[in-house]
Design a protein around this motif. Sequence first.
Motif, PDB file in Angstrom:
ATOM      1  N   LYS A  42     -43.729  24.793  52.425  1.00  0.00           N
ATOM      2  CA  LYS A  42     -44.926  25.515  53.303  1.00  0.00           C
ATOM      3  C   LYS A  42     -45.615  26.585  53.349  1.00  0.00           C
ATOM      4  O   LYS A  42     -44.483  27.745  52.877  1.00  0.00           O
ATOM      5  CB  LYS A  42     -43.230  25.875  55.253  1.00  0.00           C
ATOM      6  N   THR A  43     -46.364  26.610  53.319  1.00  0.00           N
ATOM      7  CA  THR A  43     -46.840  28.422  52.940  1.00  0.00           C
ATOM      8  C   THR A  43     -48.330  28.745  54.239  1.00  0.00           C
ATOM      9  O   THR A  43     -48.903  27.378  54.741  1.00  0.00           O
ATOM     10  CB  THR A  43     -48.316  27.282  51.651  1.00  0.00           C
ATOM     11  N   LEU A  44     -48.052  29.762  53.553  1.00  0.00           N
ATOM     12  CA  LEU A  44     -48.559  31.088  54.297  1.00  0.00           C
ATOM     13  C   LEU A  44     -49.844  31.247  53.606  1.00  0.00           C
ATOM     14  O   LEU A  44     -49.967  31.578  52.865  1.00  0.00           O
ATOM     15  CB  LEU A  44     -47.626  31.650  54.909  1.00  0.00           C
ATOM     16  N   VAL A  45     -51.163  31.152  54.051  1.00  0.00           N
ATOM     17  CA  VAL A  45     -52.421  31.835  53.404  1.00  0.00           C
ATOM     18  C   VAL A  45     -52.974  32.953  53.905  1.00  0.00           C
ATOM     19  O   VAL A  45     -53.374  33.070  55.387  1.00  0.00           O
ATOM     20  CB  VAL A  45     -53.581  30.962  53.659  1.00  0.00           C
ATOM     21  N   ILE A  46     -53.260  34.144  53.319  1.00  0.00           N
ATOM     22  CA  ILE A  46     -53.524  35.312  53.474  1.00  0.00           C
ATOM     23  C   ILE A  46     -54.154  35.791  52.698  1.00  0.00           C
ATOM     24  O   ILE A  46     -54.974  35.702  51.690  1.00  0.00           O
ATOM     25  CB  ILE A  46     -52.571  36.063  52.912  1.00  0.00           C
ATOM     26  N   ALA A  47     -55.971  35.977  54.099  1.00  0.00           N
ATOM     27  CA  ALA A  47     -56.705  36.311  52.851  1.00  0.00           C
ATOM     28  C   ALA A  47     -57.249  37.679  53.189  1.00  0.00           C
ATOM     29  O   ALA A  47     -57.213  37.960  53.965  1.00  0.00           O
ATOM     30  CB  ALA A  47     -58.159  35.545  53.913  1.00  0.00           C
ATOM     31  N   GLU A  59     -59.217  31.668  55.011  1.00  0.00           N
ATOM     32  CA  GLU A  59     -57.619  30.936  55.509  1.00  0.00           C
ATOM     33  C   GLU A  59     -57.628  29.377  55.990  1.00  0.00           C
ATOM     34  O   GLU A  59     -56.745  28.458  55.720  1.00  0.00           O
ATOM     35  CB  GLU A  59     -57.470  31.996  56.356  1.00  0.00           C
ATOM     36  N   ASN A  60     -58.654  29.865  57.247  1.00  0.00           N
ATOM     37  CA  ASN A  60     -58.635  28.672  58.140  1.00  0.00           C
ATOM     38  C   ASN A  60     -59.212  26.981  56.928  1.00  0.00           C
ATOM     39  O   ASN A  60     -58.502  25.977  57.506  1.00  0.00           O
ATOM     40  CB  ASN A  60     -59.578  28.363  59.256  1.00  0.00           C
ATOM     41  N   VAL A  61     -59.914  27.126  55.777  1.00  0.00           N
ATOM     42  CA  VAL A  61     -60.292  26.394  55.414  1.00  0.00           C
ATOM     43  C   VAL A  61     -58.978  26.082  54.111  1.00  0.00           C
ATOM     44  O   VAL A  61     -59.131  24.247  54.367  1.00  0.00           O
ATOM     45  CB  VAL A  61     -61.832  26.929  54.935  1.00  0.00           C
ATOM     46  N   LEU A  62     -59.264  27.094  53.918  1.00  0.00           N
ATOM     47  CA  LEU A  62     -57.919  26.527  52.408  1.00  0.00           C
ATOM     48  C   LEU A  62     -56.477  26.146  53.291  1.00  0.00           C
ATOM     49  O   LEU A  62     -56.432  25.302  52.894  1.00  0.00           O
ATOM     50  CB  LEU A  62     -57.166  27.799  52.033  1.00  0.00           C
ATOM     51  N   MET A  74     -50.129  27.706  57.139  1.00  0.00           N
ATOM     52  CA  MET A  74     -51.026  27.970  57.906  1.00  0.00           C
ATOM     53  C   MET A  74     -51.922  28.725  57.933  1.00  0.00           C
ATOM     54  O   MET A  74     -51.613  29.853  56.698  1.00  0.00           O
ATOM     55  CB  MET A  74     -49.754  27.964  59.069  1.00  0.00           C
ATOM     56  N   ALA A  75     -52.251  29.202  58.207  1.00  0.00           N
ATOM     57  CA  ALA A  75     -53.960  30.593  58.226  1.00  0.00           C
ATOM     58  C   ALA A  75     -52.796  31.539  58.753  1.00  0.00           C
ATOM     59  O   ALA A  75     -52.550  31.503  60.018  1.00  0.00           O
ATOM     60  CB  ALA A  75     -55.012  30.901  59.158  1.00  0.00           C
ATOM     61  N   SER A  76     -52.565  32.950  58.210  1.00  0.00           N
ATOM     62  CA  SER A  76     -51.761  34.012  58.761  1.00  0.00           C
ATOM     63  C   SER A  76     -52.601  34.131  59.763  1.00  0.00           C
ATOM     64  O   SER A  76     -51.780  35.331  60.778  1.00  0.00           O
ATOM     65  CB  SER A  76     -52.206  35.022  57.602  1.00  0.00           C
ATOM     66  N   VAL A 104     -46.524  31.852  49.500  1.00  0.00           N
ATOM     67  CA  VAL A 104     -47.693  32.673  49.856  1.00  0.00           C
ATOM     68  C   VAL A 104     -48.930  32.545  49.619  1.00  0.00           C
ATOM     69  O   VAL A 104     -48.248  33.164  48.101  1.00  0.00           O
ATOM     70  CB  VAL A 104     -46.825  34.733  50.472  1.00  0.00           C
ATOM     71  N   VAL A 105     -49.311  32.472  49.857  1.00  0.00           N
ATOM     72  CA  VAL A 105     -50.844  32.633  48.631  1.00  0.00           C
ATOM     73  C   VAL A 105     -51.719  33.586  49.716  1.00  0.00           C
ATOM     74  O   VAL A 105     -51.906  33.947  50.870  1.00  0.00           O
ATOM     75  CB  VAL A 105     -52.207  31.658  49.171  1.00  0.00           C
ATOM     76  N   VAL A 106     -51.963  34.493  48.561  1.00  0.00           N
ATOM     77  CA  VAL A 106     -52.415  36.161  48.693  1.00  0.00           C
ATOM     78  C   VAL A 106     -54.328  35.954  48.022  1.00  0.00           C
ATOM     79  O   VAL A 106     -54.401  35.769  47.238  1.00  0.00           O
ATOM     80  CB  VAL A 106     -51.959  37.185  48.773  1.00  0.00           C
TER      81      VAL A 106
END
Length: 206
Positions: A42-47, A59-62, A74-76, A104-106
């Motif tokens: 389960k991954t949180l995407v942060i830009a 965030e939404n596209v990734l 999920m997008a942050s 978490v992706v940053v």
Amino acid sequence: MNLFLRKGFLIGLMVMLITSSCASTKTLNVWQDEEHRQKLGKTLVIAIAELDFMRNHFENVLALSLGERGIDAMASNKAVPELGAKPDRTALSAKVREMGFDNVVVARVVTKDEYSRLIPGGVYFVPTSYYAGWDTFYADSFSMVSVPGSSYDAEFFTMVTNIYDVRSEKLIWSYLAKVKVETSRQGAINPFIETIMKQLESSKLL
């Protein structure tokens, strides 16, 4: 016969040159923790971006792209809307753990000064600050993008995308790429994310 071969060669060369010139993302380097063998959970995407609409779009596209590959992402801007430029790191980490995120992706731009430190002598060197945990990397990143114009030139900007394991707080993957801006920075996001997905697949994280 030789004339046809020469024509075929010239046409092929032109196609190759046109294709390479149109490529909007150039991979500079990929680093991976060889001891980490698990696929993304389960991954949180942060830009981190100067403009909210840029952050939200990335965030939404990734997150959508990861979801299409079976990753619960999920997008942050939806999962943790309270994220801000001055986060309470303890509360933020607790919130992410409470929501059950495994990774978490940053992602953010890299300043020109930082770029020279990342690739001294042409070799990708992951700074020790990247290993300090996703929340530290996230919080410290705002000083990198706060000065307009310092993070990109007229046609290109460099992006670093880090992935962290929430449980161990370890950096497990880092991707450095140069992104070409042809019309708008927002328009360059989708091709860049396609490249991220290919790199994640090559790294066997999907």
